[in-house]
Scaffold this motif. Structure first.
Motif, PDB file in Angstrom:
ATOM      1  N   LEU A 325      -5.369  -6.925   6.441  1.00  0.00           N
ATOM      2  CA  LEU A 325      -7.078  -5.653   7.057  1.00  0.00           C
ATOM      3  C   LEU A 325      -6.136  -5.269   5.124  1.00  0.00           C
ATOM      4  O   LEU A 325      -7.575  -4.851   4.796  1.00  0.00           O
ATOM      5  N   THR A 326      -5.686  -4.854   4.848  1.00  0.00           N
ATOM      6  CA  THR A 326      -4.857  -4.299   3.521  1.00  0.00           C
ATOM      7  C   THR A 326      -5.415  -5.019   2.465  1.00  0.00           C
ATOM      8  O   THR A 326      -6.192  -4.372   1.218  1.00  0.00           O
ATOM      9  N   PHE A 327      -5.136  -6.423   2.321  1.00  0.00           N
ATOM     10  CA  PHE A 327      -6.029  -7.778   1.812  1.00  0.00           C
ATOM     11  C   PHE A 327      -7.330  -6.905   1.857  1.00  0.00           C
ATOM     12  O   PHE A 327      -7.660  -7.807   0.767  1.00  0.00           O
ATOM     13  N   GLU A 328      -8.010  -7.502   2.891  1.00  0.00           N
ATOM     14  CA  GLU A 328      -9.690  -6.939   2.777  1.00  0.00           C
ATOM     15  C   GLU A 328      -9.887  -6.119   2.160  1.00  0.00           C
ATOM     16  O   GLU A 328     -10.582  -5.753   1.364  1.00  0.00           O
ATOM     17  N   ILE A 329      -9.293  -4.998   2.244  1.00  0.00           N
ATOM     18  CA  ILE A 329      -9.398  -3.261   1.332  1.00  0.00           C
ATOM     19  C   ILE A 329      -9.012  -3.708  -0.097  1.00  0.00           C
ATOM     20  O   ILE A 329     -10.149  -3.558  -0.958  1.00  0.00           O
ATOM     21  N   ALA A 330      -8.260  -4.573  -1.114  1.00  0.00           N
ATOM     22  CA  ALA A 330      -8.099  -5.185  -1.706  1.00  0.00           C
ATOM     23  C   ALA A 330      -9.232  -5.504  -1.917  1.00  0.00           C
ATOM     24  O   ALA A 330      -9.837  -5.981  -3.293  1.00  0.00           O
TER      25      ALA A 330
END
Ligand SMILES: Cc1ncc(COP(=O)(O)O)c(C=O)c1O
Length: 449
Positions: A325-330
């Motif tokens: 999820l956090t990589f998707e934001i990045a």
């Protein structure tokens, strides 16, 4: 037991215990309001004399780290000032003021990732999600590190990448070579896995090649951890010749190198990476904690091909499925250009802050933007400044936190670290430097016990 101190084996026991307490409070391991163990219980538990614990608690009470509540015990106080709380110059984070003008893009990046909650893969494969690895591979190509997406492993922050690289590149009981002053998380990754940290001396360009050779000869170590760019805590950057010398020595002695490049985006031109010079032996570590924001915990690791199998075992044991999820934001922030623009804004803000330091304090400044400045001085003097600053509402890194003593307890580097990114805005930063200027001009420094 609400607190189990880790002593650094350096200096008198009461000072070691105080350093551990100061470190754990500053790093947030002991939150304000935490009740400390009764003195006798702590003394028995860690095998210290009661007098040592009493002396430490008294010093910490005097320094404002603890408060005593009659009939209830001793509690972590946290620093209080008359205004809105302490000014924090103790940790390295991007200056919040650099985000002005980018917040909408960041919110959009996070909002567009919300679909991922249901459309994401649930558990991803061991290696993470292809699109995320492609982004990381593209980011690395901009640094002249050409690796296939499947060679980049997403991790939970650079910290986990360092931890896993240490696990793969050394064995329990091995000596791991570290810069004589380094990021505390590196020392923690080494010590917590039963490896023995051993310091290598530094000069104005970082690791000294002759000292590295001597340390390898002495210890037979086959693993080195270094931060070649914007070193934490000294701020120095290794030049190309220095990098080539270090890699040459590592090759000659078959030493693996863990290269922590978390500040690699700060110089005007990306320096040549150790991983580009010696891909067969360098574990490359980076994250988006300094160029975007630490909450994302987006780290990544490139591993020499010969170690890939061992790393996959580590990934399986430690992480199972990397964060997505956090990589998707990045990924969204990268596509919108926010990542690049923020990196530039962070650099500009850090440079402006360093300029203010230059006008106010007589201390050495690195040639490019850095997160932390370093003031060489004896540790006892640095510790006294940290104590005095705390009482005046300025939180600094505990003097002993970055230091790696040699087996005889000697320190090869001593000084005071100033984290210039963490104050929220320019006025808070300038107030912090003002406090420091008064202290360093010699007025009232609390004597060290
Ligand atoms: C030199 C260095 N390496 C690694 C880290 C850890 O970064 P992350 O937040 O990505 O775990 C830090 C954090 O301050 C750091 O200063």
């Amino acid at each position: 037991m609400s607190w189990i101190p880790e002593l650094d084996q350096n200096g008198p026991l009461h000072r070691q215990l105080f350093n551990a307490l100061e470190h754990d409070i500053t790093c947030g391991l002991l939150a304000p309001g935490t009740k400390l163990p009764p003195q006798r219980k702590l003394a028995d538990h860690v095998g210290l004399a009661l007098g040592t614990v009493t002396k430490t608690y008294n010093r910490a009470l005097k320094a404002g780290l603890l408060e005593s509540r009659v009939g209830s015990g001793t509690f972590v106080r946290g620093v209080q000032t008359e205004s809105s709380g302490p000014i924090n110059m103790a940790i390295n984070i991007p200056p919040a003021s650099a985000f002005e003008g980018e917040m909408d893009f960041l919110r959009d990046s996070a909002a567009s990732a919300s679909d991922w909650l249901t459309t994401g893969p649930g558990y991803s494969s061991l290696a993470g999600v292809k699109l995320h690895r492609e982004m990381l591979s593209a980011l690395l190509a901009e640094r002249n590190l050409r690796v296939l997406p499947e060679q980049v492993f997403p991790t939970i922050g650079a910290q986990q990448a360092i931890h896993m690289a240490v696990a793969v590149a050394s064995r329990p009981g091995d000596v791991v070579l570290l810069e004589a002053a380094t990021f505390t998380g590196i020392s923690a990754a080494v010590k917590s896995q039963g490896r023995i940290p051993y310091p290598v001396a530094l000069d104005g360009e970082g690791l000294i090649p002759a000292a590295l050779r001597e340390a390898i000869d002495k210890t037979n170590s086959s693993c080195l951890v270094t931060i070649p760019t914007g070193q934490n805590p000294t701020g120095v950057t290794q030049g190309l010749k220095r990098r080539q010398d270090i890699v040459g020595i590592a090759r000659q002695h078959d030493v693996s190198i863990i290269e922590d490049d978390i500040s690699g985006f700060l110089p005007p031109e990306r320096p040549t990476l150790l991983a580009t010079l010696a891909p067969e032996r360098v574990f490359y570590v980076d994250s988006l904690s300094k160029s975007l924001w630490p909450n994302l915990r987006c780290g990544f690791l490139v591993c020499p091909p010969a170690f890939a199998g061992a790393l996959e075992n580590q990934m399986q044991g430690q992480i199972w499925s990397p964060p997505t999820l956090t990589f998707e934001i990045a990924l969204n922030a990268w596509k919108r250009g926010t990542l690049k623009r923020l990196g530039l804004r962070i650099k500009d803000e850090l440079s402006a802050r360093a300029g203010f330091v230059a006008e106010n304090l007589d201390i050495p400044l690195p040639a490019h933007a850095v997160f932390n400045l370093w003031v060489p001085m004896p540790s006892s003097q640095a510790a006294a400044i940290v104590d005095t600053a705390r009482a005046k509402g300025l939180e600094l890194t505990p003097a002993s936190a970055p230091l790696v003593p040699d087996p005889e307890g000697r320190l090869l580097v001593e000084g005071l670290r100033l984290c210039i990114g963490s104050p929220k805005n320019r006025s808070e930063f300038e107030a912090g430097i003002g406090i420091l200027k008064n202290i360093m001009s010699g007025s009232d420094v609390t004597p060290v016990i």
